[in-house]
Design a protein around this motif. Structure first.
Motif, PDB file in Angstrom:
ATOM      1  N   ARG A  89     -55.725  13.104  19.499  1.00  0.00           N
ATOM      2  CA  ARG A  89     -54.925  12.363  20.479  1.00  0.00           C
ATOM      3  C   ARG A  89     -54.008  11.361  19.784  1.00  0.00           C
ATOM      4  O   ARG A  89     -52.823  11.240  20.107  1.00  0.00           O
ATOM      5  CB  ARG A  89     -55.852  11.651  21.465  1.00  0.00           C
ATOM      6  CG  ARG A  89     -55.147  10.903  22.572  1.00  0.00           C
ATOM      7  CD  ARG A  89     -56.123  10.285  23.544  1.00  0.00           C
ATOM      8  NE  ARG A  89     -57.121   9.440  22.930  1.00  0.00           N
ATOM      9  CZ  ARG A  89     -56.910   8.175  22.522  1.00  0.00           C
ATOM     10  NH1 ARG A  89     -55.731   7.624  22.701  1.00  0.00           N
ATOM     11  NH2 ARG A  89     -57.888   7.477  21.969  1.00  0.00           N
ATOM     12  N   LYS A  92     -51.069  13.065  18.073  1.00  0.00           N
ATOM     13  CA  LYS A  92     -50.023  13.430  19.028  1.00  0.00           C
ATOM     14  C   LYS A  92     -49.183  12.222  19.416  1.00  0.00           C
ATOM     15  O   LYS A  92     -47.950  12.295  19.509  1.00  0.00           O
ATOM     16  CB  LYS A  92     -50.634  14.059  20.272  1.00  0.00           C
ATOM     17  CG  LYS A  92     -51.112  15.465  20.070  1.00  0.00           C
ATOM     18  CD  LYS A  92     -51.695  16.035  21.346  1.00  0.00           C
ATOM     19  CE  LYS A  92     -52.232  17.432  21.126  1.00  0.00           C
ATOM     20  NZ  LYS A  92     -52.881  17.979  22.336  1.00  0.00           N
ATOM     21  N   LEU A  93     -49.855  11.080  19.645  1.00  0.00           N
ATOM     22  CA  LEU A  93     -49.129   9.862  19.992  1.00  0.00           C
ATOM     23  C   LEU A  93     -48.212   9.411  18.847  1.00  0.00           C
ATOM     24  O   LEU A  93     -47.092   8.937  19.073  1.00  0.00           O
ATOM     25  CB  LEU A  93     -50.103   8.746  20.340  1.00  0.00           C
ATOM     26  CG  LEU A  93     -50.822   8.868  21.687  1.00  0.00           C
ATOM     27  CD1 LEU A  93     -51.878   7.795  21.816  1.00  0.00           C
ATOM     28  CD2 LEU A  93     -49.820   8.761  22.824  1.00  0.00           C
ATOM     29  N   GLN A  94     -48.678   9.566  17.631  1.00  0.00           N
ATOM     30  CA  GLN A  94     -47.892   9.169  16.488  1.00  0.00           C
ATOM     31  C   GLN A  94     -46.660  10.061  16.324  1.00  0.00           C
ATOM     32  O   GLN A  94     -45.580   9.581  15.994  1.00  0.00           O
ATOM     33  CB  GLN A  94     -48.750   9.228  15.215  1.00  0.00           C
ATOM     34  CG  GLN A  94     -48.123   8.586  14.023  1.00  0.00           C
ATOM     35  CD  GLN A  94     -49.040   8.557  12.831  1.00  0.00           C
ATOM     36  OE1 GLN A  94     -49.977   9.342  12.739  1.00  0.00           O
ATOM     37  NE2 GLN A  94     -48.791   7.657  11.898  1.00  0.00           N
ATOM     38  N   LYS A  96     -45.102  11.605  18.785  1.00  0.00           N
ATOM     39  CA  LYS A  96     -44.165  11.242  19.861  1.00  0.00           C
ATOM     40  C   LYS A  96     -43.398   9.977  19.520  1.00  0.00           C
ATOM     41  O   LYS A  96     -42.234   9.833  19.871  1.00  0.00           O
ATOM     42  CB  LYS A  96     -44.920  11.046  21.171  1.00  0.00           C
ATOM     43  CG  LYS A  96     -45.277  12.324  21.871  1.00  0.00           C
ATOM     44  CD  LYS A  96     -45.918  12.041  23.226  1.00  0.00           C
ATOM     45  CE  LYS A  96     -46.230  13.312  23.944  1.00  0.00           C
ATOM     46  NZ  LYS A  96     -46.855  13.053  25.262  1.00  0.00           N
TER      47      LYS A  96
END
Length: 98
Positions: A89, A92-94, A96
């Motif tokens: 998770r 993925k945030l990084q 984005k």
């Protein structure tokens, strides 16, 4: 002849302990021993052939299979699954954010 008859009806793998240690402890121990001796799916090959070598060490039965560090009684613990999900998770945030 006793062919086809089971030796234990309810107790299963913990029948070796007889009447010792109490029923509640034997029921819990039964869960551990069943999961400990079960075969698990190899995360590298996708085949169901991973078995426990010693506490926390798992290995597939195919030639050249890697050893995997896991839980004492199961290949992956719930804490390890949670940590792996959190890492995915955060990755993925990084991505984005970039």
């Amino acid at each position: 002849f006793n062919m086809g008859r089971r030796r234990t009806k309810k107790v299963g793998i913990v029948g070796k302990y007889g009447t010792r240690y109490g029923s509640s402890i034997r029921k819990r121990l039964k869960q551990y021993e069943i999961s400990q001796h079960a075969k698990y799916v190899d995360p590298f090959t996708g085949k169901e052939n991973v078995k426990r070598l010693v506490t926390g060490i798992w290995q597939g039965k195919t030639r050249g299979s890697r050893k995997i560090a896991g839980g004492a009684y199961q290949l992956s613990t719930s804490a390890a699954v949670t940590a792996k999900d959190n890492v995915e998770r955060l990755k993925k945030l990084q991505k984005k954010a970039e």
